[in-house]
Design an enzyme around this catalytic site. Structure first.
Site, PDB file in Angstrom:
ATOM      1  N   HIS A   1      -3.376   7.283   2.672  1.00  0.00           N
ATOM      2  CA  HIS A   1      -3.776   5.975   2.136  1.00  0.00           C
ATOM      3  C   HIS A   1      -5.136   5.621   2.734  1.00  0.00           C
ATOM      4  O   HIS A   1      -5.422   5.917   3.894  1.00  0.00           O
ATOM      5  CB  HIS A   1      -2.723   4.925   2.518  1.00  0.00           C
ATOM      6  CG  HIS A   1      -3.183   3.532   2.259  1.00  0.00           C
ATOM      7  ND1 HIS A   1      -3.714   3.143   1.053  1.00  0.00           N
ATOM      8  CD2 HIS A   1      -3.224   2.424   3.065  1.00  0.00           C
ATOM      9  CE1 HIS A   1      -4.041   1.866   1.111  1.00  0.00           C
ATOM     10  NE2 HIS A   1      -3.764   1.404   2.327  1.00  0.00           N
TER      11      HIS A   1
ATOM     12  N   CYS B   1       0.814  -1.229   0.000  1.00  0.00           N
ATOM     13  CA  CYS B   1       0.000   0.000   0.000  1.00  0.00           C
ATOM     14  C   CYS B   1       0.844   1.273   0.000  1.00  0.00           C
ATOM     15  O   CYS B   1       0.345   2.347  -0.325  1.00  0.00           O
ATOM     16  CB  CYS B   1      -0.959   0.000   1.182  1.00  0.00           C
ATOM     17  SG  CYS B   1      -2.117  -1.364   1.098  1.00  0.00           S
TER      18      CYS B   1
ATOM     19  N   ASN C   1     -10.311  -0.061   0.029  1.00  0.00           N
ATOM     20  CA  ASN C   1      -8.849   0.069   0.094  1.00  0.00           C
ATOM     21  C   ASN C   1      -8.276  -0.371  -1.260  1.00  0.00           C
ATOM     22  O   ASN C   1      -8.260  -1.553  -1.570  1.00  0.00           O
ATOM     23  CB  ASN C   1      -8.321  -0.806   1.236  1.00  0.00           C
ATOM     24  CG  ASN C   1      -6.813  -0.756   1.394  1.00  0.00           C
ATOM     25  OD1 ASN C   1      -6.110  -0.251   0.530  1.00  0.00           O
ATOM     26  ND2 ASN C   1      -6.322  -1.290   2.493  1.00  0.00           N
TER      27      ASN C   1
END
Ligand code: UT7
Length: 325
Positions: free
Chosen positions: A252, A112, A282
């Site tokens: 994020h 990520c 996500n």
């Protein structure tokens, strides 16, 4: 010579899967998912779609926004952990498709945090004078790495891509600093264990679901909150800045509770925090460039604004960037 972002673009697949849709197949509920994560729905790519297809769409918009021709691009970087194939790099497919005939191409995998790792690489290539125009894309097709029967992961992730064009700034705007960190001792907090040299693909690995994303969610959550609170303060301190100097935080998009905790530490109202996980879930390394593209196109950041980008994910890795827009 600083580097700056001169164009942004993003792409989200059309298909929407709501929390209620998921509640029909796994033991979960819209209430649980919203309360624990903030996610309402996510995008899932079509069966025939690939990660590089999504990169192509996002990259086209970024090239257009910056007024760059593909043949001017010196380097194509794709941040992904869910590329078209283990080899070649997804960046190679994108380079060919976009017609970046004069560019090198490679992928960055820092889960990520990948987009910010890629941003740091691009920034340094430009600062050092090696390259002038870099196409950087964060793209993930998480849906193809999810066990759709595992409620602890399948409700969390989504697919998408975000792209930026980076080039020399020519003034005092651009990337002020990037910060990269990791702690591989917690590699098993988030991983796809199968299909690599440790557990090569076999009937056994597939039967055991080792090709799917595994996450120790609650433990990851705790480390993420603690780490990101420190990371954002350290990033500001490295630039002799204070939270009130920031126009916007672009975090994020893993969990709204993590994002809120970071915003609180910075004393920033949520109106100055980019949030899109309610719509997209996500999207791993794509989440920051997608959110950046949204705030740029909505006119929520203007020239001279200071924006802070931060990410945390598998590795474990974490990273930040401070940018003067
Ligand atoms: O992007 C990379 C970085 N990723 C992150 O930073 C993610 C960090 N982790 C998280 O966002 C959160 O930990 C989760 C959203 C994954 C989970 O939230 P949590 O508050 O940490 O819940 P938990 O894992 O402690 O689970 C609480 C309960 C458990 O049941 P018991 O053991 O208390 O009976 C789980 O089995 O919730 C249960 N649960 C669910 N219930 C309904 C887990 N998933 C679900 C679900 N629906 N989808």
């Amino acid at each position: 010579m600083r580097s700056k972002i001169t164009g942004t673009g993003s792409y989200l697949p059309e298909r929407i899967i709501s929390n209620d849709d998921l509640a029909k197949t796994v033991h979960t509920s819209d209430e649980w998912i919203i309360e624990r994560t903030g996610i309402k729905e996510r995008r899932v790519a079509g069966d025939d779609e690939t990660t590089s297809d999504m990169c192509f769409q996002a990259a086209g918009k970024a090239l257009e926004a910056s007024g760059t021709f593909p043949e001017e691009i010196d380097l194509v970087i794709v941040a992904t952990m869910s590329g078209d194939m283990p080899m070649p790099a997804t960046a190679s497919f994108l380079q060919q498709r976009i017609g970046a005939v004069n560019a090198g191409a490679f992928d960055v995998n820092a889960a990520c945090s990948g987009f910010l790792y890629g941003l740091s690489v691009a920034d340094n290539f430009i600062k050092g004078g090696t390259f002038r125009k870099i196409l950087l894309v964060g793209a993930e097709m998480n849906s193809k790495f999810l066990d759709w029967e595992d409620r602890s992961t399948c409700v969390l992730f989504g697919d998408g891509a975000g792209a930026v064009i980076m080039e020399p700034a020519g003034d005092d705007s651009g990337v002020l600093s990037t910060h990269l960190s990791s702690d591989g001792s917690m590699w098993d907090f988030i991983c796809v264990p199968g299909g690599g040299s440790k557990y090569p693909s076999s009937h056994e690995t597939v039967k055991d679901g080792m090709h799917f994303i595994k996450m120790r969610g609650n433990e990851t959550f705790k480390v993420a909150v603690r780490t990101l609170e420190k990371l954002v303060m350290d990033t500001l301190a490295a630039n002799n800045m204070k939270p009130s100097d920031l126009a916007m935080l672009i975090p994020h998009q893993a969990n709204l509770r993590i994002i809120s905790a970071t915003a609180k530490r910075l004393n920033l109202p949520m109106s100055r925090v980019a949030v899109n996980l309610d719509k997209f879930g996500n999207t791993s390394s794509a989440s920051i460039p997608i959110a950046l593209d949204e705030v740029v196109r909505e006119g929520r950041i203007k020239e001279g604004d200071y924006i802070l980008l931060e990410a945390f994910g598998g590795g474990l890795t974490w990273a930040s960037a401070l940018i003067k827009w």
